[in-house]
Design a protein around this motif. Sequence first.
Motif, mmCIF file in Angstrom:
data_model
loop_
_atom_site.group_PDB
_atom_site.id
_atom_site.type_symbol
_atom_site.label_atom_id
_atom_site.label_comp_id
_atom_site.label_asym_id
_atom_site.label_seq_id
_atom_site.Cartn_x
_atom_site.Cartn_y
_atom_site.Cartn_z
ATOM 1 N N LYS A 1 50.534 50.171 33.276
ATOM 2 C CA LYS A 1 50.231 48.869 32.666
ATOM 3 C C LYS A 1 48.786 48.865 32.174
ATOM 4 N N ILE A 2 48.557 48.257 31.030
ATOM 5 C CA ILE A 2 47.205 48.186 30.461
ATOM 6 C C ILE A 2 46.598 46.857 30.883
ATOM 7 N N ILE A 3 45.526 46.946 31.675
ATOM 8 C CA ILE A 3 44.962 45.745 32.308
ATOM 9 C C ILE A 3 43.467 45.653 32.015
ATOM 10 N N ILE A 4 43.042 44.543 31.447
ATOM 11 C CA ILE A 4 41.614 44.270 31.273
ATOM 12 C C ILE A 4 41.101 43.615 32.543
ATOM 13 N N VAL A 5 40.022 44.166 33.107
ATOM 14 C CA VAL A 5 39.336 43.547 34.241
ATOM 15 C C VAL A 5 37.936 43.174 33.767
ATOM 16 N N THR A 6 37.625 41.869 33.764
ATOM 17 C CA THR A 6 36.270 41.446 33.386
ATOM 18 C C THR A 6 35.389 41.377 34.638
ATOM 19 N N GLY A 7 34.087 41.499 34.425
ATOM 20 C CA GLY A 7 33.182 41.541 35.582
ATOM 21 C C GLY A 7 33.412 42.795 36.409
ATOM 22 N N ALA A 8 33.887 43.846 35.758
ATOM 23 C CA ALA A 8 34.369 45.036 36.472
ATOM 24 C C ALA A 8 33.248 45.908 37.028
ATOM 25 N N ARG B 1 46.413 51.448 33.779
ATOM 26 C CA ARG B 1 45.353 51.888 32.872
ATOM 27 C C ARG B 1 44.374 50.723 32.759
ATOM 28 N N VAL B 2 43.224 50.860 33.398
ATOM 29 C CA VAL B 2 42.295 49.735 33.520
ATOM 30 C C VAL B 2 41.169 49.846 32.493
ATOM 31 N N VAL B 3 40.908 48.730 31.816
ATOM 32 C CA VAL B 3 39.766 48.637 30.907
ATOM 33 C C VAL B 3 38.721 47.772 31.593
ATOM 34 N N ARG B 4 37.543 48.369 31.841
ATOM 35 C CA ARG B 4 36.498 47.666 32.596
ATOM 36 C C ARG B 4 35.507 47.027 31.633
ATOM 37 N N VAL B 5 35.445 45.704 31.652
ATOM 38 C CA VAL B 5 34.598 44.932 30.737
ATOM 39 C C VAL B 5 33.508 44.244 31.545
ATOM 40 N N LEU C 1 48.693 45.136 25.566
ATOM 41 C CA LEU C 1 47.973 44.571 26.713
ATOM 42 C C LEU C 1 49.008 43.948 27.647
ATOM 43 N N ASP C 2 48.953 44.302 28.934
ATOM 44 C CA ASP C 2 49.918 43.770 29.910
ATOM 45 C C ASP C 2 49.331 42.681 30.787
ATOM 46 N N ALA C 3 48.035 42.769 31.071
ATOM 47 C CA ALA C 3 47.474 41.800 32.022
ATOM 48 C C ALA C 3 45.971 41.675 31.838
ATOM 49 N N LEU C 4 45.473 40.531 32.287
ATOM 50 C CA LEU C 4 44.043 40.227 32.242
ATOM 51 C C LEU C 4 43.632 39.730 33.620
ATOM 52 N N VAL C 5 42.557 40.292 34.166
ATOM 53 C CA VAL C 5 42.020 39.808 35.439
ATOM 54 C C VAL C 5 40.589 39.334 35.176
ATOM 55 N N ASN C 6 40.381 38.031 35.287
ATOM 56 C CA ASN C 6 39.072 37.440 34.977
ATOM 57 C C ASN C 6 38.214 37.346 36.234
ATOM 58 N N ILE C 7 37.273 38.276 36.364
ATOM 59 C CA ILE C 7 36.399 38.283 37.545
ATOM 60 C C ILE C 7 34.955 37.931 37.173
ATOM 61 N N ALA C 8 34.589 38.081 35.908
ATOM 62 C CA ALA C 8 33.209 37.776 35.486
ATOM 63 C C ALA C 8 32.850 36.358 35.902
ATOM 64 N N GLY C 9 31.645 36.192 36.380
ATOM 65 C CA GLY C 9 31.211 34.859 36.783
ATOM 66 C C GLY C 9 29.817 34.921 37.382
ATOM 67 N N GLY C 10 29.329 33.763 37.763
ATOM 68 C CA GLY C 10 27.986 33.703 38.332
ATOM 69 C C GLY C 10 27.885 32.591 39.363
ATOM 70 N N PHE C 11 26.804 32.628 40.128
ATOM 71 C CA PHE C 11 26.617 31.688 41.245
ATOM 72 C C PHE C 11 25.160 31.208 41.280
ATOM 73 N N ARG C 12 24.966 29.939 41.568
ATOM 74 C CA ARG C 12 23.634 29.412 41.913
ATOM 75 C C ARG C 12 23.838 28.425 43.057
ATOM 76 N N TRP C 13 22.969 28.475 44.064
ATOM 77 C CA TRP C 13 22.946 27.447 45.102
ATOM 78 C C TRP C 13 21.835 26.500 44.737
ATOM 79 N N GLU C 14 22.144 25.221 44.539
ATOM 80 C CA GLU C 14 21.134 24.272 44.089
ATOM 81 C C GLU C 14 21.587 22.867 44.444
ATOM 82 N N THR C 15 20.745 22.115 45.142
ATOM 83 C CA THR C 15 21.143 20.736 45.438
ATOM 84 C C THR C 15 20.969 19.866 44.190
#
Length: 227
Positions: A4-11, A29-33, A74-88
């Motif tokens: 399977k052809i899979i895009i992984v973001t935030g890879a 078959r992984v495409v690392r973005v 393209l068979d699948a997309l895994v959305n992992i890209a992201g960000g974090f802030r701790w802030e009151t």
Amino acid sequence: MNDKIIIVTGAFGALGREVARTLETRGARVVRVDAAASAPDGLAGADLVPGIDLTDYAATQAMVAGVVARHGALDALVNIAGGFRWETVSDGEPATWELLHSLNLRTALHACKASLPYLIGREGARIVNIGAAAAAKAAAGMGAYAASKAAVLRLTEALAEETKDRGLNVNAVLPGIIDTPANRADMPDADTSRWVTPQALADVVAFLLSDAARAITGVGIPVTGRL
Ligand SMILES: NC(=O)c1ccc[n+]([C@@H]2O[C@H](COP(=O)([O-])OP(=O)(O)OC[C@H]3O[C@@H](n4cnc5c(N)ncnc54)[C@H](OP(=O)(O)O)[C@@H]3O)[C@@H](O)[C@H]2O)c1
């Protein structure tokens, strides 16, 4: 995963590395973005797409089209890209809410929308978004992050409803605190044995991508270890 052809973001990040490795081990078959300009070591021969800012929709569309041109589908997309802030709210900046909205929701929305023309109607097509357990209830300092991840969950639900009669399953995984080097550095006194490991999360992502999860769409699965 049978080729399977899979895009992984935030890879190139902590979780993305493990998810990509696990899916490959199972035959995908992984495409690392990633936004980062260079990939971690040890990925010679992998399909690497560095330097992609997924907040830029045109760049995201071009990236997905390039993947389909190279692999034929393209068979699948895994959305992992992201960000974090701790802030009151009291001490933080209003702009942080827009920043995290952009890093977490906009990136996932753009990758989903750019992939839809290739995924809809394709047998066994899947999208897995990474939300956060905080999407359900925000602690102090977590407002902007939790709001952006709640939006990722709402995107997941709406897109699943929109596509459920067109052969696409869309789900989210909602991690608790992940056992990453960054979290260990930020919380040196924590009991890390209670955190969820990247491998445990990768196993759940792999399940959602598999035929065994064919009847699941539109859900967010909390995966929080022992917290
Ligand atoms: N760590 C946790 O405890 C935890 C808990 C719950 C949920 N999550 C979620 O799980 C996911 C992965 O977390 P992680 O700890 O593995 O984070 P990480 O190590 O920071 O990895 C995230 C990756 O996403 C990339 N990225 C960020 N913005 C991007 C953009 N605009 N376009 C393309 N790529 C982009 C980053 O690249 P750069 O470094 O170059 O920006 C980084 O390589 C995130 O969505 C996070 O919110 C994490």
